[in-house]
Design a protein around this motif. Structure first.
Motif, short mmCIF file in Angstrom:
data_model
loop_
_atom_site.label_atom_id
_atom_site.label_comp_id
_atom_site.label_asym_id
_atom_site.label_seq_id
_atom_site.Cartn_x
_atom_site.Cartn_y
_atom_site.Cartn_z
N THR A 314 0.84 -1.18 0.00
CA THR A 314 0.00 0.00 0.00
C THR A 314 0.88 1.24 0.00
N GLU A 315 0.54 2.19 -0.86
CA GLU A 315 1.43 3.31 -1.10
C GLU A 315 1.49 4.29 0.06
N GLU A 316 0.38 4.44 0.80
CA GLU A 316 0.34 5.46 1.84
C GLU A 316 0.37 4.82 3.23
N TRP A 317 1.39 5.14 3.98
CA TRP A 317 1.48 4.68 5.37
C TRP A 317 2.45 5.60 6.08
N ASP A 318 2.05 6.14 7.21
CA ASP A 318 2.87 7.16 7.87
C ASP A 318 3.78 6.58 8.94
N GLY A 319 3.84 5.27 9.06
CA GLY A 319 4.74 4.64 10.02
C GLY A 319 4.18 4.50 11.41
N SER A 320 3.01 5.09 11.70
CA SER A 320 2.41 4.96 13.02
C SER A 320 1.41 3.84 13.00
N GLY A 321 1.58 2.87 13.88
CA GLY A 321 0.67 1.73 13.91
C GLY A 321 1.28 0.53 13.21
N PRO A 322 0.58 -0.60 13.28
CA PRO A 322 1.09 -1.83 12.68
C PRO A 322 1.36 -1.69 11.19
N GLY A 323 2.27 -2.51 10.69
CA GLY A 323 2.67 -2.41 9.31
C GLY A 323 1.95 -3.33 8.36
N TYR A 324 1.14 -4.29 8.87
CA TYR A 324 0.48 -5.26 8.00
C TYR A 324 -1.01 -5.34 8.29
N GLU A 325 -1.78 -5.54 7.23
CA GLU A 325 -3.18 -5.94 7.36
C GLU A 325 -3.25 -7.41 6.99
N VAL A 326 -3.82 -8.22 7.87
CA VAL A 326 -3.95 -9.65 7.63
C VAL A 326 -5.43 -10.00 7.58
N ILE A 327 -5.83 -10.69 6.53
CA ILE A 327 -7.22 -11.11 6.35
C ILE A 327 -7.23 -12.57 5.93
N TYR A 328 -8.09 -13.36 6.51
CA TYR A 328 -8.27 -14.72 6.01
C TYR A 328 -9.64 -15.26 6.41
N LEU A 329 -10.09 -16.23 5.63
CA LEU A 329 -11.25 -17.02 6.03
C LEU A 329 -10.76 -18.15 6.92
N LEU A 330 -11.59 -18.56 7.84
CA LEU A 330 -11.17 -19.57 8.81
C LEU A 330 -12.29 -20.58 9.03
N ASP A 331 -11.97 -21.84 8.78
CA ASP A 331 -12.87 -22.93 9.17
C ASP A 331 -12.51 -23.32 10.60
N ALA A 332 -13.40 -23.06 11.53
CA ALA A 332 -13.09 -23.33 12.94
C ALA A 332 -14.38 -23.49 13.74
N GLU A 333 -14.28 -24.26 14.82
CA GLU A 333 -15.40 -24.41 15.73
C GLU A 333 -15.62 -23.11 16.50
N ASP A 334 -16.85 -22.86 16.87
CA ASP A 334 -17.17 -21.62 17.59
C ASP A 334 -16.37 -21.50 18.89
N GLY A 380 -8.01 -23.31 13.62
CA GLY A 380 -8.71 -24.07 12.60
C GLY A 380 -7.91 -24.11 11.31
N ARG A 381 -8.59 -23.92 10.19
CA ARG A 381 -7.92 -23.97 8.89
C ARG A 381 -8.08 -22.63 8.18
N PRO A 382 -7.03 -21.80 8.16
CA PRO A 382 -7.12 -20.54 7.40
C PRO A 382 -7.00 -20.80 5.90
N HIS A 383 -7.73 -20.02 5.13
CA HIS A 383 -7.59 -20.07 3.68
C HIS A 383 -7.97 -18.71 3.12
N ARG A 384 -7.67 -18.53 1.81
CA ARG A 384 -7.81 -17.21 1.19
C ARG A 384 -7.09 -16.15 2.02
N VAL A 385 -5.88 -16.44 2.38
CA VAL A 385 -5.09 -15.52 3.21
C VAL A 385 -4.63 -14.35 2.35
N ARG A 386 -4.78 -13.16 2.88
CA ARG A 386 -4.36 -11.95 2.16
C ARG A 386 -3.62 -11.04 3.13
N ILE A 387 -2.41 -10.67 2.78
CA ILE A 387 -1.61 -9.79 3.63
C ILE A 387 -1.27 -8.53 2.85
#
Length: 624
Positions: A314-334, A380-387
């Protein structure tokens, strides 16, 4: 609306809501991106909301297609099935923090609609659905912040009348309250106040509620502009209007469909043809399962951005806060989710976990992306992981092979013959089959496969303009400069290709192609599949329809006579070149008939004929 004048919400109305919301978010996408300052000013909230809405709409359309569009309301899908599809589609296709929250809002509403008896619900149930939507959104966010979409959704929920009322009354009350709450967000959240903007996610949700009012038969709205003083500039100025050729910009030229600037309150697209034309297929997120196994190995995969994990910069980031966005679908028990939430909450911020019944969508901002993926593996089982890496160029995916070419053309093309024509001209093609337009993920993938520094994207269909713009925004994260020329027909794309010169500067080439497309009027001959209303009267199934610039102008039985009438009307305003593209079912003698007609009645006008082949329209006409 299904003939109940806004009193009830049924499966057809819910379908219309999804379609209208997609169009509304498409129109407002660029504006919402430009005011995105919280939680990370990465300029993609509008795009993420659009892509999430697209996934929900696609899932709903799939349900109706399974029953057949000709099915009567009684024989079609029920409200519960459509609501489940909407929620599941949004959950699976959610993008970013804003998209994940929108998915939870839709899921919360669907929970009430699914449990309601009957095939339609009244205003009392709709009000309960909107209240459950707001509650579910708050539950999904680890640390709710006021002045965001949560506040806007809560205001909408509390404004719903508790007594019996028509659905349209409930929806309008929710919209009005949401709009008022949105205007107050700059005073509730410091980041918004400093920038002088309203919350981007809240702005998107207002558009979704406006779409609900419209789907129930409400009137269009008028309102003032989004709070954005002159000191605020879009995070990506190269995408601003008036700069054809800028990355992700829709180049403008007369006659190629200048979209109205999205204004606050003007959330709903005018006109028809949304449901059934914006059917967008194709993956929205990178696929791939992260297998259970060695913790350090999985952490290394996440850091490198290889294997199953898709990384973007991502082109815009001012250095304050975490450096990664992590998204995934998860097959898991409640039962595993409480521990996962605790682990991810300790790792970072902006934690949103939505879903249930064994399928979850996880979103979090962290410094250690690998640890966030590991937490999912334990649950559980993560899939469609996007960082998404907010800063470092090291996270960019490496080119597939070899050096990038300087420039490429990517075009959506109906018909095998046209695809060959475009390919001969050097364009990479994406097929558009009847009722099966490509999705933004498919277009973004085509741009990536072009392997070029600069890409010109020709959607060749008005229904694809927002989809193409979203794909261009996605592709820009890969370092590709993309310009979308808003062509409405394949013949406009042919005109644009004819003047393309790769040796020119990118901006100059885009302007020339846009000008050529804008100077080309287009027409189409089609056969009516159903009895329906048109701008020139009622047509019956089997009638030949002549459309100019997308509007029906003549109805009849004789295809050749209709074609001649369309040509004469188009050439009455002048023209030097007629382009005819013949579909597979076009009468064999039609091309010769039309060429003779042009020679006899329109002096100094040349005609060129192409075979469109299978999947092409009966006849496409272009006049330059």
């Amino acid at each position: 609306m299904s003939g109940n004048e806004g009193r009830l919400l049924d499966a057809t109305t819910l379908r219309a809501w999804c379609a209208t919301a997609l169009d509304a978010l498409g129109r407002a996408r660029e504006e919402i991106d430009s005011i995105n300052v919280y939680p990370v000013a990465d300029g993609d909230t509008g795009t993420n909301l659009y892509l999430t809405s697209e996934a929900a709409f696609r899932a709903v359309e799939a349900v109706f297609e399974a029953y057949g569009d000709d099915a009567s309301p009684a024989a079609g899908p029920g409200l519960d099935g459509v609501a489940r599809a909407m929620a599941h589609g949004a959950l699976v296709g959610a993008r970013g923090n804003s998209g994940t929250i929108l998915a939870q809002l839709l899921r919360g509403a669907a929970q009430v609609l699914v449990e309601a008896p009957g095939e339609a619900v009244d205003g009392v149930v709709l009000a309960a659905a909107l209240r459950r939507a707001a509650e579910a959104a708050y539950e999904a966010v680890a640390h709710p912040v006021e002045g965001t979409v949560l506040t806007v959704a809560s205001a909408a929920a509390h404004a719903c009348p508790s007594e019996e009322a028509d659905c349209r009354v409930v929806a309008r009350a929710a919209y009005d309250a949401a709009r008022d709450a949105l205007e107050r967000t700059p005073g509730q959240l410091a980041a918004l106040g400093r920038a002088g903007v309203v919350d981007a996610g809240g702005r998107g949700f207002v558009a979704v509620l406006a779409a609900l009012v419209a789907a129930l038969g409400g009137e269009p709205f008028a309102g003032g502009p989004v709070a954005r003083p002159e000191r605020w500039q879009p995070r990506h100025p190269e995408t601003s209007r008036g700069e054809p050729g800028g990355a992700g910009d829709e180049a403008r030229a007369g006659g190629v469909g200048d979209a109205d600037d999205a204004a606050f309150g003007e959330d709903v697209a005018r006109g028809g043809g949304v449901a059934g034309r914006d059917v967008a297929r194709g993956g929205d997120v990178a696929r791939g399962d992260v297998a259970r196994g060695d913790d350090e190995a999985s952490r290394d995969v996440a850091r490198r951005g290889s294997g199953d994990v898709a990384c973007r910069d991502t082109e815009e980031w001012d250095g304050s806060g975490p450096g990664y966005e992590v998204i995934y679908l998860l097959d898991a028990e409640d039962e595993a989710m409480a521990r996962l939430r605790a682990r991810l909450d300790a790792l970072g911020e902006s934690l949103v976990v939505v879903g249930g019944d064994g399928l979850w969508h996880v979103h979090v901002h962290v410094d250690d992306a690998g640890a966030a993926v590991e937490a999912g593996i334990e649950a559980g089982r993560p899939h469609r992981v996007r960082i998404t890496h907010f800063a470092s160029d090291a996270a960019r995916p490496a080119p597939a092979s070899g050096e990038r070419v300087p420039r490429a053309i990517v075009a959506v093309v109906p018909g095998e013959g046209l695809a060959e024509l475009y390919a001969e001209a050097g364009a990479a093609t994406v097929p558009a089959r009847p009722g099966e337009l490509p999705g933004s993920g498919e277009l973004a993938e085509a741009v990536r496969r072009a392997h070029a520094h600069e890409v010109v994207l020709l959607p060749n269909d008005a229904a694809l303009h927002h989809t193409a713009a979203a794909a261009a925004r996605d592709a820009r994260h890969l370092g590709v400069r993309v310009a979308v020329i808003p062509t409405r027909s394949a013949v406009q794309g042919v005109a644009a290709l004819a003047v393309h010169e790769a040796e020119r500067r990118f901006d100059e080439d885009v302007v020339a192609m846009t000008s050529a497309a804008g100077a080309t009027r287009y027409a189409e001959l089609a056969v009516a599949e159903h009895r329906s209303w048109t701008s020139v009267g009622i047509c019956q199934a089997g009638d030949a329809l002549g459309l100019i610039d997308g509007d029906v102008v003549v109805i009849g039985q004789d295809v050749a006579a209709i074609a001649r009438t369309v040509l004469d009307r188009m050439l009455a305003a002048g023209g030097e070149m007629v382009t005819l593209v013949l579909g597979e079912d076009c009468p064999e003698t039609l091309a010769d008939d039309l060429e003779r007609h042009v020679r006899a009645h329109h002096l100094a006008v040349d005609t060129v004929v192409y075979e469109g082949g299978r999947d092409a329209a009966l006849l496409l006409v272009g006049v330059e």
